[in-house]
Write a protein that holds these residues in place. Sequence first.
Motif, PDB file in Angstrom:
ATOM      1  N   CYS A 231       0.848  -1.185   0.000  1.00 28.29           N
ATOM      2  CA  CYS A 231       0.000   0.000   0.000  1.00 28.29           C
ATOM      3  C   CYS A 231       0.886   1.238   0.000  1.00 28.29           C
ATOM      4  N   VAL A 232       0.404   2.298  -0.626  1.00 25.32           N
ATOM      5  CA  VAL A 232       1.078   3.597  -0.566  1.00 25.32           C
ATOM      6  C   VAL A 232       0.137   4.564   0.141  1.00 25.32           C
ATOM      7  N   VAL A 233       0.665   5.215   1.156  1.00 25.59           N
ATOM      8  CA  VAL A 233      -0.055   6.247   1.899  1.00 25.59           C
ATOM      9  C   VAL A 233       0.628   7.568   1.576  1.00 25.59           C
ATOM     10  N   ALA A 234      -0.159   8.571   1.208  1.00 32.90           N
ATOM     11  CA  ALA A 234       0.413   9.890   0.934  1.00 32.90           C
ATOM     12  C   ALA A 234      -0.610  10.953   1.292  1.00 32.90           C
ATOM     13  N   ARG A 235      -0.116  12.176   1.480  1.00 35.21           N
ATOM     14  CA  ARG A 235      -1.048  13.279   1.749  1.00 35.21           C
ATOM     15  C   ARG A 235      -1.950  13.501   0.541  1.00 35.21           C
ATOM     16  N   SER A 236      -1.381  13.345  -0.671  1.00 38.35           N
ATOM     17  CA  SER A 236      -2.190  13.425  -1.885  1.00 38.35           C
ATOM     18  C   SER A 236      -1.448  12.729  -3.013  1.00 38.35           C
TER      19      SER A 236
ATOM     20  N   ILE B 144      -4.058  -1.437 -11.614  1.00 44.31           N
ATOM     21  CA  ILE B 144      -3.158  -2.598 -11.561  1.00 44.31           C
ATOM     22  C   ILE B 144      -3.228  -3.329 -10.221  1.00 44.31           C
ATOM     23  N   GLY B 145      -4.061  -2.830  -9.304  1.00 46.05           N
ATOM     24  CA  GLY B 145      -4.255  -3.535  -8.039  1.00 46.05           C
ATOM     25  C   GLY B 145      -3.340  -3.100  -6.909  1.00 46.05           C
ATOM     26  N   LEU B 146      -2.831  -1.862  -6.961  1.00 43.82           N
ATOM     27  CA  LEU B 146      -1.993  -1.329  -5.880  1.00 43.82           C
ATOM     28  C   LEU B 146      -2.836  -0.396  -5.013  1.00 43.82           C
ATOM     29  N   PRO B 147      -3.094  -0.752  -3.758  1.00 43.21           N
ATOM     30  CA  PRO B 147      -3.905   0.096  -2.881  1.00 43.21           C
ATOM     31  C   PRO B 147      -3.197   1.402  -2.516  1.00 43.21           C
ATOM     32  N   LEU B 148      -3.980   2.468  -2.480  1.00 39.60           N
ATOM     33  CA  LEU B 148      -3.506   3.795  -2.075  1.00 39.60           C
ATOM     34  C   LEU B 148      -4.486   4.362  -1.062  1.00 39.60           C
ATOM     35  N   ILE B 149      -3.955   5.185  -0.169  1.00 37.19           N
ATOM     36  CA  ILE B 149      -4.847   5.885   0.750  1.00 37.19           C
ATOM     37  C   ILE B 149      -4.303   7.295   0.965  1.00 37.19           C
TER      38      ILE B 149
ATOM     39  N   GLN C 128     -11.365   0.051   3.596  1.00 37.73           N
ATOM     40  CA  GLN C 128     -12.794   0.388   3.583  1.00 37.73           C
ATOM     41  C   GLN C 128     -13.187   1.293   4.738  1.00 37.73           C
ATOM     42  N   ARG C 129     -12.463   1.238   5.828  1.00 38.71           N
ATOM     43  CA  ARG C 129     -12.772   2.122   6.958  1.00 38.71           C
ATOM     44  C   ARG C 129     -12.022   3.443   6.860  1.00 38.71           C
ATOM     45  N   GLY C 130     -11.020   3.502   5.983  1.00 33.93           N
ATOM     46  CA  GLY C 130     -10.238   4.726   5.849  1.00 33.93           C
ATOM     47  C   GLY C 130      -9.383   4.998   7.067  1.00 33.93           C
ATOM     48  N   GLU C 131      -8.812   3.942   7.623  1.00 37.23           N
ATOM     49  CA  GLU C 131      -7.982   4.103   8.823  1.00 37.23           C
ATOM     50  C   GLU C 131      -6.561   3.631   8.579  1.00 37.23           C
ATOM     51  N   VAL C 132      -5.640   4.378   9.161  1.00 41.97           N
ATOM     52  CA  VAL C 132      -4.248   3.962   9.227  1.00 41.97           C
ATOM     53  C   VAL C 132      -3.889   4.009  10.701  1.00 41.97           C
ATOM     54  N   ILE C 133      -3.435   2.882  11.221  1.00 43.46           N
ATOM     55  CA  ILE C 133      -3.114   2.784  12.643  1.00 43.46           C
ATOM     56  C   ILE C 133      -1.618   2.559  12.782  1.00 43.46           C
ATOM     57  N   ASN C 134      -0.972   3.424  13.547  1.00 41.61           N
ATOM     58  CA  ASN C 134       0.436   3.235  13.870  1.00 41.61           C
ATOM     59  C   ASN C 134       0.479   2.235  15.027  1.00 41.61           C
ATOM     60  N   CYS C 135       0.875   1.018  14.749  1.00 45.08           N
ATOM     61  CA  CYS C 135       0.856  -0.046  15.762  1.00 45.08           C
ATOM     62  C   CYS C 135       1.845   0.220  16.889  1.00 45.08           C
ATOM     63  N   ALA C 136       2.893   0.986  16.627  1.00 45.79           N
ATOM     64  CA  ALA C 136       3.893   1.289  17.653  1.00 45.79           C
ATOM     65  C   ALA C 136       3.364   2.268  18.687  1.00 45.79           C
ATOM     66  N   THR C 137       2.500   3.196  18.258  1.00 41.50           N
ATOM     67  CA  THR C 137       2.003   4.227  19.168  1.00 41.50           C
ATOM     68  C   THR C 137       0.525   4.063  19.498  1.00 41.50           C
ATOM     69  N   GLY C 138      -0.186   3.286  18.692  1.00 40.70           N
ATOM     70  CA  GLY C 138      -1.622   3.132  18.873  1.00 40.70           C
ATOM     71  C   GLY C 138      -2.430   4.262  18.266  1.00 40.70           C
TER      72      GLY C 138
ATOM     73  N   ALA D 150     -10.463   9.260   4.119  1.00 43.50           N
ATOM     74  CA  ALA D 150     -11.719   8.904   3.460  1.00 43.50           C
ATOM     75  C   ALA D 150     -11.711   7.405   3.181  1.00 43.50           C
ATOM     76  N   PRO D 151     -12.778   6.726   3.518  1.00 38.60           N
ATOM     77  CA  PRO D 151     -12.856   5.300   3.208  1.00 38.60           C
ATOM     78  C   PRO D 151     -12.823   5.079   1.695  1.00 38.60           C
ATOM     79  N   MET D 152     -12.220   3.984   1.295  1.00 35.24           N
ATOM     80  CA  MET D 152     -12.177   3.648  -0.122  1.00 35.24           C
ATOM     81  C   MET D 152     -13.535   3.065  -0.529  1.00 35.24           C
TER      82      MET D 152
END
Length: 170
Positions: free
Chosen positions: A83-88, A100-105, A124-134, A140-142
């Motif tokens: 997955c790629v996460v970016a501000r935009s 091509i099937g590469l998820p982005l958020i 689908q929930r539009g969440e990114v959780i930092n597991c180290a900090t909680g 926006a949900p996909m």
Amino acid sequence: MNVILGLAHVYDVNDVDTDRIIPGKYTKTLDVRELARHVLEDLDPTFAGRVRPGDVLVFGNNFGCGSSREQAPAAIKAAGVACVVARSFARIFYRNAINIGLPLIELAEAHDIANGHTVRVELQRGEVINCATGRVFRAAPMPAVMVDILRAGGLVNYLKQHGDYVIREI
């Protein structure tokens, strides 16, 4: 496919164009494994050797700007990035990645994710959780149809599975 768990590779860089994702000199091949060996090499020459299947890329604004070449998201996916996460994202890159099937958020707080932390992305929930900090980041949900396209492995596979295409002879 709804949930992605991976190590974050964070680059707080804006306006990363497709030439920096995969330099043009490598785009003459259709071998995505070859593209994967050179992904992001102008930005971080060590990235292709460090990335592992399931990892997550994190960038700033306007990721994937420039040309509309599909090799850029294909190289990222072939390198094992889940997955790629970016501000935009540049719109054409966003569409090519989904195709091509590469998820982005898109996540306004992408810069608050730390390099090396494990992140959990729930498309689908539009969440990114930092597991180290909680810390839970909300985006926006996909849309469900986009998740279905990703789950199918891309747009072509999705259309084949759903019979929503017509082959016309020329």
